[in-house]
Design a protein around this motif. Structure first.
Motif, mmCIF file in Angstrom:
data_model
loop_
_atom_site.group_PDB
_atom_site.id
_atom_site.type_symbol
_atom_site.label_atom_id
_atom_site.label_comp_id
_atom_site.label_asym_id
_atom_site.label_seq_id
_atom_site.Cartn_x
_atom_site.Cartn_y
_atom_site.Cartn_z
ATOM 1 N N SER A 175 0.817 -1.215 0.000
ATOM 2 C CA SER A 175 0.000 0.000 0.000
ATOM 3 C C SER A 175 0.846 1.259 0.000
ATOM 4 C CB SER A 175 -0.952 0.003 1.196
ATOM 5 O OG SER A 175 -0.248 0.085 2.422
ATOM 6 N N ASP A 176 2.119 1.173 0.427
ATOM 7 C CA ASP A 176 2.998 2.343 0.396
ATOM 8 C C ASP A 176 3.729 2.475 -0.939
ATOM 9 O OD1 ASP A 176 4.490 0.059 0.848
ATOM 10 O OD2 ASP A 176 5.983 1.067 2.085
ATOM 11 N N LEU A 177 3.474 1.562 -1.868
ATOM 12 C CA LEU A 177 4.132 1.597 -3.171
ATOM 13 C C LEU A 177 3.223 2.107 -4.272
ATOM 14 C CD1 LEU A 177 5.920 -1.869 -2.981
ATOM 15 C CD2 LEU A 177 6.878 0.376 -2.441
ATOM 16 N N GLY A 178 1.963 2.337 -3.956
ATOM 17 C CA GLY A 178 1.002 2.823 -4.939
ATOM 18 C C GLY A 178 -0.349 3.031 -4.304
ATOM 19 N N GLU A 179 -1.000 4.132 -4.641
ATOM 20 C CA GLU A 179 -2.290 4.451 -4.026
ATOM 21 C C GLU A 179 -3.372 3.442 -4.401
ATOM 22 O OE1 GLU A 179 -0.341 6.484 -5.649
ATOM 23 O OE2 GLU A 179 0.301 7.891 -4.099
ATOM 24 N N ASP A 180 -3.162 2.682 -5.455
ATOM 25 C CA ASP A 180 -4.151 1.701 -5.892
ATOM 26 C C ASP A 180 -4.069 0.394 -5.116
ATOM 27 O OD1 ASP A 180 -1.589 1.593 -7.219
ATOM 28 O OD2 ASP A 180 -2.377 -0.055 -8.423
ATOM 29 N N HIS A 181 -3.084 0.246 -4.238
ATOM 30 C CA HIS A 181 -2.871 -1.028 -3.553
ATOM 31 C C HIS A 181 -3.621 -1.055 -2.229
ATOM 32 C CE1 HIS A 181 1.229 -0.976 -5.828
ATOM 33 N NE2 HIS A 181 0.212 -1.204 -6.624
ATOM 34 N N PHE A 182 -4.226 -2.188 -1.926
ATOM 35 C CA PHE A 182 -5.036 -2.303 -0.717
ATOM 36 C C PHE A 182 -4.160 -2.508 0.513
ATOM 37 C CE2 PHE A 182 -4.192 -6.697 -1.610
ATOM 38 C CZ PHE A 182 -4.437 -7.425 -0.459
ATOM 39 N N VAL A 183 -4.693 -2.102 1.662
ATOM 40 C CA VAL A 183 -4.048 -2.350 2.947
ATOM 41 C C VAL A 183 -4.532 -3.713 3.445
ATOM 42 C CG1 VAL A 183 -3.740 -1.561 5.318
ATOM 43 C CG2 VAL A 183 -3.968 0.109 3.467
ATOM 44 N N PRO A 184 -3.641 -4.681 3.641
ATOM 45 C CA PRO A 184 -4.076 -6.036 3.995
ATOM 46 C C PRO A 184 -4.435 -6.190 5.478
ATOM 47 C CG PRO A 184 -1.704 -6.002 3.753
ATOM 48 C CD PRO A 184 -2.183 -4.621 3.390
ATOM 49 N N ILE A 185 -5.234 -5.261 5.985
ATOM 50 C CA ILE A 185 -5.807 -5.352 7.328
ATOM 51 C C ILE A 185 -7.286 -5.036 7.181
ATOM 52 C CG2 ILE A 185 -5.863 -4.395 9.652
ATOM 53 C CD1 ILE A 185 -2.943 -3.688 9.378
ATOM 54 N N ASP A 186 -8.139 -5.965 7.492
ATOM 55 C CA ASP A 186 -9.572 -5.762 7.288
ATOM 56 C C ASP A 186 -10.238 -5.368 8.604
ATOM 57 O OD1 ASP A 186 -12.448 -6.212 6.806
ATOM 58 O OD2 ASP A 186 -11.739 -7.046 4.901
ATOM 59 N N PRO A 187 -10.964 -4.241 8.645
ATOM 60 C CA PRO A 187 -11.666 -3.860 9.877
ATOM 61 C C PRO A 187 -12.645 -4.923 10.371
ATOM 62 C CG PRO A 187 -11.573 -1.994 8.379
ATOM 63 C CD PRO A 187 -11.058 -3.189 7.618
ATOM 64 N N LEU A 188 -13.092 -5.791 9.482
ATOM 65 C CA LEU A 188 -14.032 -6.832 9.882
ATOM 66 C C LEU A 188 -13.411 -7.785 10.895
ATOM 67 C CD1 LEU A 188 -16.907 -7.812 9.337
ATOM 68 C CD2 LEU A 188 -16.027 -9.163 7.431
ATOM 69 N N ALA A 189 -12.079 -7.936 10.876
ATOM 70 C CA ALA A 189 -11.392 -8.827 11.815
ATOM 71 C C ALA A 189 -10.578 -8.052 12.845
ATOM 72 C CB ALA A 189 -10.488 -9.785 11.044
ATOM 73 N N THR A 190 -10.880 -6.762 13.023
ATOM 74 C CA THR A 190 -10.106 -5.893 13.905
ATOM 75 C C THR A 190 -10.924 -5.517 15.128
ATOM 76 O OG1 THR A 190 -8.861 -5.008 12.040
ATOM 77 C CG2 THR A 190 -8.893 -3.680 14.040
ATOM 78 N N ASN A 191 -10.284 -5.464 16.298
ATOM 79 C CA ASN A 191 -10.966 -5.130 17.548
ATOM 80 C C ASN A 191 -10.775 -3.681 17.983
ATOM 81 O OD1 ASN A 191 -11.908 -7.743 17.747
ATOM 82 N ND2 ASN A 191 -10.279 -8.397 19.146
ATOM 83 N N GLN A 192 -9.650 -3.071 17.638
ATOM 84 C CA GLN A 192 -9.401 -1.682 18.002
ATOM 85 C C GLN A 192 -8.373 -1.104 17.052
ATOM 86 O OE1 GLN A 192 -9.515 -0.243 22.098
ATOM 87 N NE2 GLN A 192 -7.444 0.552 21.888
ATOM 88 N N VAL A 193 -8.531 0.189 16.733
ATOM 89 C CA VAL A 193 -7.583 0.905 15.896
ATOM 90 C C VAL A 193 -7.110 2.130 16.661
ATOM 91 C CG1 VAL A 193 -7.245 2.193 13.753
ATOM 92 C CG2 VAL A 193 -8.601 0.092 13.731
#
Length: 798
Positions: A175-193
């Motif tokens: 995701s830091d190599l291009g704005e089109d790339h996804f961040v491989p962390i899904d909020p659906l499986a996240t408990n706190q940010v």
């Protein structure tokens, strides 16, 4: 194995996990409560749990119920007794859950920390962290592909200045190599940010000048499920047995599901926790799918000739799924655990070029993480912690080579990232230095990354991909020192030194492509840098329950591989990226002032900041169009925007404010008002504007809450952004983003298939159906944000 087959298997796995959870619900008692909240008494007689964060600092101060650590040392109590007084066995933890709708304010950190607790994540949803954080003060998302690729942007800083970590290690991906790339962390499986700004970012590296976004979940359990036998003594260096009761396992489960109307999206996830004796295990599986999302108006500002079917953003459909399994072993004084996670995503890239070429990205990431903690029975060392991670990431950028020929569909470019990281921290015992109680934490970090970006379009040529294979190695050491002068006055001094080595190849650059006009011949290059950073901060309790802070930091950042070695077409972003092998270390000098209040009927935080950058590295659109190589740049019919990495001195200044006021009682609950404001102004030293900066935003709303219900209406207004770069950036119109939500949370009597707790609700987004363009997006003139929509969600705990 096809993406569809994997998705069917994982959703089937989710059903099996849910059935297993229901079958074993007779064993389940109360589930584990993650230690994200600590009970605190509100001065207005309303109990408001305080927020506990894990990302900002390596120093964790443990609370002794009746004495300070210095006084405990003087009482002659043994080290074991002191630990027993300070630590809480995780299986017996009873931390309060965050109250719905209460603004989370963190007052014990030396810079601003934004927290998105679990229940807010469940209500807000979003497929990417940038979507989840889009409206938070001082934060927005890149929204290159809304819902599919949106990276957080903090105070106008993005990619190589914003770190993203999951459970303490780098998220990996590209995701830091291009704005089109996804961040491989899904909020659906996240408990706190947690979004951490300021000096605490030194814990993670100089590439986090803007801040760190930290996502946490229970994939590596740091506590046993509370329904397990609770005689464990994690954190207690006593000789008592770990378990003196029966150790039959117990199971807790949670389901997360939602439907959204604007994109006909469906998402579902199942999380399973079990444990007994010395072991705890976790498993989760999730998936989501969306169609092209609805938009309020015609999306293409500069081309009125194209058709848009059914009022939807062309080429914006998404699909993603993932699964993880992990476990931990608990022993006297600590634990060690590991998890393996698979993330997959297949999504389309909206915009004119993306729609013409049916561009989509098929990404896959396999990640292994290990972490642990040990509290030895030692006089000098309090805690030893470590994290380790290894990522194998790959995505294909797929599309038509010829928009008129459907048979030309295929892989246009591939990105791979193999990354490894180890971080270790040692927190020393506090000692009395007469003028203050001093606590020190020392850290060591090492990381290695291998990148490649081949393309089949130009095999055997200089421009076979965005860059040649390259690799980098980072080794760093850091130290945090906290000084507790009194209960009301604390200070922090931190420092970090890194050594960065890169190995890559630069091609022949014509002289006019480099800022200094110096021709560059093709050569293998092995640059190395030694960035040094430091910070100092003061935290002071103020009258009225307020806390003030002032921090200053000096941070050096080494250029990254993409900034040095890029030299070719990037199909998904429709750019021709040109690196600069002569880039030098970037330096940021910052100061931040803040005032916060977390208790009472009026809660708020206010922050102002100023940062001066020497040799600020940025990606500059030149206005020239290119084809597949340098020779094609400037020729008629070229389709790629030329983007050159450059350096200039720059100044960033701005501020953020948010507050919440409980006005009074109404119908058995509390009603109140809330508001927010954020602004960042970024210019080069000649007065011209730094490209793609968020606009001034302000908003507010009303809410009503009780123990079960939360109702809220909120309007956020973004002003027009006319402070744009001189070349190749257009002004962006302002907008009004109106949201409303109703949610209900309750305990159940287990007649609902064994469920013991439920939270469900409806959230309306962009209720004015405004045409919203994000000024920080490279494709803002071609991509509208989603129009009016309703999201219905339901979560059950078993």
């Amino acid at each position: 194995m096809s993406f569809e087959l994997r998705r069917v298997q994982r959703l089937a796995g989710a059903s099996l996990l849910l059935l297993g959870a229901a079958a074993t619900s007779a064993l389940a008692q109360e589930p584990v409560q993650q230690p994200v909240q600590q009970p605190a008494q509100d001065k207005s007689s309303t109990e408001l749990p305080a927020i506990t964060v894990t990302a900002p600092s390596p120093i964790v101060r443990r609370v002794v119920p009746t004495r300070s650590p210095v006084h405990v040392a003087r009482t002659g109590r043994s080290r074991s007794q002191q630990h027993a007084a300070e630590a809480t066995p995780p299986a017996a933890a009873s931390a309060a859950a965050p109250q719905q709708g209460v603004l989370p304010i963190v007052t014990n950190q030396f810079a601003t920390v934004t927290v998105v607790p679990n229940e807010e994540i469940r209500r807000e949803g979003g497929g990417q962290l940038g979507d989840l954080l889009f409206s938070k003060p001082g934060i927005t998302g890149s929204s290159f592909a809304p819902g599919a690729s949106s990276r957080p942007i903090i105070r106008g800083l993005d990619v190589n200045r914003v770190g993203i970590v999951e459970n303490g290690t780098n998220s990996g991906g590209a995701s830091d190599l291009g704005e089109d790339h996804f961040v491989p962390i899904d909020p659906l499986a996240t408990n706190q940010v947690e979004v951490v700004r300021g000096p605490a970012a030194l814990r993670y590296g100089s590439t986090s000048i803007g801040g760190v976004v930290s996502a946490t979940n229970n994939r590596i359990p740091d506590a046993l499920p509370s329904c397990a036998p609770s005689f464990q003594t994690y954190g207690l260096p006593t000789k008592a047995p770990l378990a003196t009761a029966e150790t039959s396992p117990c199971v807790t489960a949670e389901t997360r599901s939602a439907f959204s109307s604007v994109d006909r999206g469906v998402e579902s996830g199942v999380l399973l926790d079990t444990g007994g004796g010395n072991f705890a295990f976790h498993a989760d599986v999730y998936g989501r799918t969306t169609t092209d999302y609805g938009i309020p108006s015609y999306p293409y500002l500069n081309d009125q000739t194209r058709s848009v079917a059914n009022g939807r953003q062309p080429n914006s459909a998404t699909r993603s799924d993932g699964a993880s399994i992990g476990g931990s072993y608990f022993f006297q004084g600590g634990y060690i655990g590991a998890a393996i996670t698979q993330n997959d995503s297949l999504y389309h890239i909206p915009g004119i070029d993306g729609a013409d070429h049916n561009t989509r990205i098929d990404g896959h990431q396999t990640k292994i993480n290990v972490k642990g903690e040990y509290r030895p029975d030692a006089a000098a060392i309090d805690t030893i912690r470590f994290w380790a991670g290894a990522t194998d990431y790959r995505h294909n950028e797929i599309g038509l080579a010829d928009p008129a020929d459907p048979n030309s569909d295929g892989v246009r470019q591939t990105f791979t990232n193999k990354e490894q990281e180890i971080r270790t921290e040692v927190q020393l015992m506090p000692f009395n230095a007469r003028f203050a109680e001093v606590t020190t934490a020392l850290g060591f970090q090492v990381g290695h990354q291998e990148l490649s970006a081949p393309s089949p379009d130009n095999p055997g040529t200089l421009f076979n991909g965005l860059w040649d294979p390259n690799n980098s190695t980072r080794v760093a050491g850091y130290a945090f020192n906290e000084f507790k002068f009194t209960d009301a006055t604390r200070a922090q001094i931190a420092g970090r030194i890194e050594h960065v080595e890169l190995h890559g190849t630069t091609p022949n650059f014509p002289a006019d492509f480099l800022p200094d006009g110096t021709p560059q011949v093709a050569i293998a290059r092995n640059p190395f840098y030694t960035p040094k950073s430091g910070s100092i901060g003061l935290l002071q309790d103020l009258p009225g329950g307020m806390v003030g802070s002032i921090t200053a930091q000096y941070v050096e950042r080494a250029p990254k591989a993409a900034e040095l070695f890029s030299r070719g077409a990037h199909d998904a972003t429709a750019t021709f990226d040109i690196g600069n092998p002569n880039l030098t270390i970037e330096t940021a000098k910052s100061v931040e002032l803040g005032v916060r209040k977390a208790t009472g009927p009026f809660r708020f935080e206010a922050t102002i900041y100023y940062t001066h950058f020497d040799n600020f590295i940025f990606r500059r659109l030149t206005g020239v169009m290119c084809g597949d190589d340098f020779a094609s740049c400037g020729t008629p019919g070229a389709e790629l925007n030329q983007a050159v990495y450059s350096q200039r001195n720059a100044n960033f200044r701005g501020g953020e404010f948010q507050s919440q006021l409980d006005v009074g009682a109404f119908q058995g609950g509390i009603w109140g008002i809330e508001n927010q404001l954020d602004v960042v102004r970024a210019t080069f030293t000649d007065g011209t504007n730094v490209p793609r900066i968020p606009p001034l935003r302000m908003g507010g709303g009303v809410f009503w809450r009780d123990d079960n219900w939360l109702m809220r209406v909120n309007l956020l207004h973004a002003f027009a952004q006319n402070n744009v770069a001189v070349i190749a950036e257009t002004p962006t119109a302002g907008y009004n983003l109106l949201k409303a939500e109703v949610s209900y949370k309750t305990k159940l009597d287990r007649n609902w298939f064994g469920a013991r707790e439920m939270i469900a609700g409806v959230v309306g987004n962009n209720l004015l159906n405004e045409s919203i363009r994000n000024s920080v997006s490279y494709t803002k003139d071609e991509v509208l944000m989603p129009g009016i929509g309703v999201r219905a969600f339901a979560n059950f705990k078993f």
